[in-house]
Design an enzyme around this catalytic site. Structure first.
Site, PDB file in Angstrom:
ATOM      1  N   ASP A  46      32.296   8.872  27.113  1.00  0.00           N
ATOM      2  CA  ASP A  46      33.252   9.420  25.959  1.00  0.00           C
ATOM      3  C   ASP A  46      34.177  10.394  26.486  1.00  0.00           C
ATOM      4  O   ASP A  46      33.588  11.528  26.678  1.00  0.00           O
ATOM      5  CB  ASP A  46      32.521   9.716  24.702  1.00  0.00           C
ATOM      6  N   GLU A 228      29.366   5.463  15.698  1.00  0.00           N
ATOM      7  CA  GLU A 228      29.543   6.680  16.586  1.00  0.00           C
ATOM      8  C   GLU A 228      31.082   7.253  16.697  1.00  0.00           C
ATOM      9  O   GLU A 228      31.850   6.464  16.316  1.00  0.00           O
ATOM     10  CB  GLU A 228      29.219   6.089  17.972  1.00  0.00           C
TER      11      GLU A 228
HETATM   12  C1  FRU Z   1      28.985   6.981  22.395  1.00  0.00           C
HETATM   13  C2  FRU Z   1      27.945   7.920  22.567  1.00  0.00           C
HETATM   14  C3  FRU Z   1      27.979   8.593  21.430  1.00  0.00           C
HETATM   15  C4  FRU Z   1      26.836   9.872  22.291  1.00  0.00           C
HETATM   16  C5  FRU Z   1      27.364   9.722  23.640  1.00  0.00           C
HETATM   17  C6  FRU Z   1      26.222  10.156  24.609  1.00  0.00           C
HETATM   18  O1  FRU Z   1      29.417   6.259  23.735  1.00  0.00           O
HETATM   19  O2  FRU Z   1      26.683   6.856  22.477  1.00  0.00           O
HETATM   20  O3  FRU Z   1      27.391   8.452  20.330  1.00  0.00           O
HETATM   21  O4  FRU Z   1      27.242  11.195  21.722  1.00  0.00           O
HETATM   22  O5  FRU Z   1      27.688   8.643  23.849  1.00  0.00           O
HETATM   23  O6  FRU Z   1      26.595  10.036  26.006  1.00  0.00           O
END
Ligand code: FRU
Length: 511
Positions: A46, A228
């Site tokens: 992300d 998320e």
């Molecule tokens: C989304 C996610 C978030 C988390 C991160 C962990 O892709 O699963 O929810 O904070 O990636 O790398």
């Protein structure tokens, strides 16, 4: 939750740590994008902490600096003057005794409400999720909580707040991805984050003390997976005096073509509660590869744009894509706007205008009509195409543009004139068998407007982004040809299709 992999990719590590010359060599590997952000080496997911400050766009990102699959998360860091060409900076945030550094956001505390800087030198404040693997392994439910760090030197060095966590976990397993923003109306900070199958809103006068306000989303929208990376922001509605609030919620799995995707809601937000205008599921992008995207904070009012960037991959196969030294790229930065529509209001995404400065010579093709297929160019990546088709019932049943190479691998970007759908077919796009979830045809409703279908297509080494009808329908898909695509063809099947505009711009490369 993903596996923790501690293995070290020796090749990738050396590519990362050596001097400039070797890094340039690395930037020419197969699939290395020309104009999309990638880490120099290793795993990225992300985008995080996107904030503009003192002339720089900051991009932090979920980063595992010891391998090319997901692992203990850090925040990687890069800065840019135009969101298109990036300078890589050292890792900004490392895991500590409270946990890995999961996704989150950053703001500039312009009025120094936190007291962590001064009015003259306001702090940059990053709010993120701590993910504590030891607590998770112990079977506890409280292994994710929100933490904070601040920087007084334009994000170059960071101090973790001594009283972390700033939002402890009340007993909810998935409790993560805070996005913080300043609410002009309430003169307070808002924090939105995902808590299991909904989002929670908090408010704060100072970024340190947070009050729970409300939650939104139980049984609303898509729930095929966990929620998320939410974001909430106001957007002016084009050509009206109105402002509406847009809530983004990423979801994994449960996207329209499997795996991860981002849905949005339009409504009102008073700093405490979000009231949606309607609750049907709408996606910001109808491709498979745009996830966890959020907007930039602190964009100057004189600029006034709402700027977005997403992770250009999908959890179904992100760890398997056939790149070697690094994994994943970001989407092109996009400007968001809202228009009145039959659904009430609809989101529009367009590539940022900074892309225009990458255009080299414009080639205007004198194609008036296509019947069967017609080669229009032998230069492909990186390239932008603008195609306008004049469409009626007699036009071809399917028409559009194809990228191919001498192995007959192809990506088809087409319009289905019976179903009135935009589609992209990557079934034969090259390497597709690294995951059963990769081969796909993605599609989206896309009405003909004033007798026209207009496509803007941006092709990089391993991605195709389509903005149809001026950004009302967006489709982002990654591709891995065995050999770079070398030809662009227009096509029209079962009938002739009129072409009223066909422009090609070769784009500059950042490599
Ligand atoms: C989304 C996610 C978030 C988390 C991160 C962990 O892709 O699963 O929810 O904070 O990636 O790398």
């Amino acid at each position: 939750m993903k596996k923790t992999i501690i293995g070290i990719a020796a090749f990738a590590l050396s590519a990362f740590s050596v001097c400039n010359g070797a890094e340039i060599a690395t930037m020419n590997e197969p699939y290395r994008p020309h104009i999309h952000f990638t880490p120099q080496a290793h795993w990225m997911n992300d985008p995080n902490g996107m904030v503009y400050h003192n002339g720089e766009y900051h991009l932090f990102y979920q980063y595992y600096p010891e391998g090319t699959t997901w692992g203990p998360m850090h925040w990687g860091h890069a800065v840019s003057k135009d969101m298109m060409s990036w300078e890589h900076l050292p890792v900004a945030l490392y895991p500590d005794s409270l946990g890995y550094i999961f996704s989150g956001s950053a703001v500039v505390d312009v009025n120094n409400t936190s007291g962590l800087g001064t009015k003259e030198n306001p702090p940059m404040v990053a709010v993120f999720t701590y993910h504590n693997p030891k607590l998770e392994r112990s079977g506890s439910n409280v292994f994710q909580y929100q933490g904070m760090a601040y920087s007084l030197d334009n994000g170059r060095s960071w101090t973790k707040y001594s009283k972390n966590p700033i939002v402890p976990n009340p007993g909810i397993r998935d409790f993560r991805d805070p996005k913080v923003s300043w609410n002009e109306q309430t003169q307070k900070w808002t924090m939105v984050f995902a808590a299991a199958d909904r989002v929670r809103f908090y408010s704060s006068p100072n970024l340190l003390d947070w009050t729970f306000e409300s939650e939104f989303g139980e049984k609303v929208g898509a729930h095929g997976g966990v929620w998320e990376c939410p974001d909430i922001f106001p957007l002016k509605v084009d050509n009206t005096g109105k402002t509406k609030w847009v809530l983004f919620v990423s979801i994994n799995p449960g996207g329209p073509f499997g795996g991860s995707a981002t849905q949005y809601f339009v409504g009102d937000f008073d700093g405490k509660q979000f009231h949606p205008d309607n609750t049907e599921t709408r996606w910001i992008d109808y491709g498979k590869d745009n996830y966890a995207g959020v907007t930039w904070a602190n964009v100057p009012k004189t600029d006034g744009r709402t700027l977005f960037l997403g992770w250009m991959s999908n959890w179904q196969y992100a760890e398997k894509v056939p790149t070697e030294a690094w994994r994943s790229a970001m989407t092109l930065p996009r400007e968001l706007s809202l228009i009145p529509s039959k659904e009430g209001y609809s989101l529009v995404s367009q590539p940022v205008k900074e892309l225009d400065a990458f255009r080299q010579n414009e080639i205007k093709m004198a194609v008036k009509q296509v019947n069967g297929s017609k080669e229009i160019s032998t230069t492909v990546s990186p390239v932008q195409l603008k195609l306008t088709f004049a469409v009626n019932q007699k036009s071809g049943k399917q028409f559009g543009v194809k990228l191919t190479n001498s192995l007959n691998e192809e990506v088809v970007i087409g319009y289905d004139n019976e179903k009135k759908q935009l589609y992209m077919d990557r079934l034969k796009s090259g390497k597709v068998d690294f995951s059963k979830d990769f081969p796909a045809v993605t599609y989206a409703a896309c009405p003909v407007e004033n007798g026209k279908v207009e496509l803007s297509v941006i092709i990089d080494e391993a991605s195709v982004e389509v903005f149809a009808q001026q950004g009302k329908v967006v489709m982002t898909n990654i591709v891995f040809p065995t050999q770079s695509y070398s030809k662009l063809l227009l096509f029209s099947e079962k009938g002739k299709t009129k072409v009223s505009e066909c422009k090609i711009w070769k784009l500059k490369t950042n490599r």
